[in-house]
Design a protein around this motif. Sequence first.
Motif, mmCIF file in Angstrom:
data_model
loop_
_atom_site.group_PDB
_atom_site.id
_atom_site.type_symbol
_atom_site.label_atom_id
_atom_site.label_comp_id
_atom_site.label_asym_id
_atom_site.label_seq_id
_atom_site.Cartn_x
_atom_site.Cartn_y
_atom_site.Cartn_z
ATOM 1 N N ASP A 165 0.574 -0.789 0.121
ATOM 2 C CA ASP A 165 -0.133 -0.178 -0.183
ATOM 3 C C ASP A 165 0.594 1.123 -0.404
ATOM 4 N N ASP A 208 1.252 2.995 3.126
ATOM 5 C CA ASP A 208 1.036 2.680 4.580
ATOM 6 C C ASP A 208 1.899 2.920 5.475
ATOM 7 N N HIS A 209 2.260 2.569 6.762
ATOM 8 C CA HIS A 209 3.456 2.650 6.868
ATOM 9 C C HIS A 209 4.134 1.288 7.026
ATOM 10 N N TYR A 210 3.260 0.253 7.267
ATOM 11 C CA TYR A 210 3.806 -0.862 7.616
ATOM 12 C C TYR A 210 4.263 -1.136 6.391
ATOM 13 N N SER A 211 3.574 -1.108 4.760
ATOM 14 C CA SER A 211 4.476 -1.705 3.511
ATOM 15 C C SER A 211 5.800 -0.618 3.662
ATOM 16 N N SER A 238 -3.532 -8.836 3.312
ATOM 17 C CA SER A 238 -3.142 -8.066 3.694
ATOM 18 C C SER A 238 -2.049 -7.389 2.717
ATOM 19 N N ARG A 287 5.493 10.555 8.551
ATOM 20 C CA ARG A 287 4.310 10.781 8.240
ATOM 21 C C ARG A 287 3.470 11.435 9.669
ATOM 22 N N ASP A 307 -6.817 6.357 10.640
ATOM 23 C CA ASP A 307 -8.314 5.746 11.213
ATOM 24 C C ASP A 307 -9.511 6.566 10.425
ATOM 25 N N ASP A 348 -2.624 4.400 13.772
ATOM 26 C CA ASP A 348 -3.580 3.178 13.407
ATOM 27 C C ASP A 348 -4.960 4.044 13.464
#
Length: 205
Positions: free
Chosen positions: A12, A15-18, A54, A165, A115, A111
């Motif tokens: 993504d 997205d910070h996880y990606s 995911s 971010r 969200d 998150d």
Amino acid sequence: MGVTNRLACYSDPADHYSHRVRIVLAEKGVSAEIIDVVGGRLPPQLVEVNPYGSTPTLVDRDLALYESTVVMEYLDERYPHPPLLPVYPVARANSRLLIHRIQRDWCVLVDVILDARSKEAARTQARKELRESLTGVSPLFAEKAFFLSDEQSLVDCCLLPILWRLPILGIELPRPAKPLLDYMERQFAREAFQASLSAAERDMR
């Protein structure tokens, strides 16, 4: 020079996880096909290899991995240079604990803020907690070039997407957080970090 391989990463772009995984790929100089997954539109191939659909999901030939920390550790072992986890068990365990703490203490707040379903009061409280917590740990960043380390590590790879971010999270760090602000300036200027950014992430600053 990047390593030639058949790696594909479903990511993504916002997205910070990606972003964590893209930083690791860039730090390793590993070329992978980045497949953007935007707005919940899941490619059929992603659903085939990941029952949760995911991101990030890494596909390496017949292997499919998801959950960002699992993917990062696999990449560190698969492409050992430069190493992003310490060699010795105690130091390695401490790094894993720091990653866990970043997840528990900061990622959950990020998150909540991002969200759209979060109530405004919850967002405001999460912003306050995150700003105060980052400011509180800022002196730690004066001690070493990286976060509690003389070398770049997976801990930095987890932290930097959050720090990048801050503008879209509505957080401005105060002047006493100068060691952290200096760390951010150094890290964001690094070639690997710049290479990790998606177009959506570049637009965040």
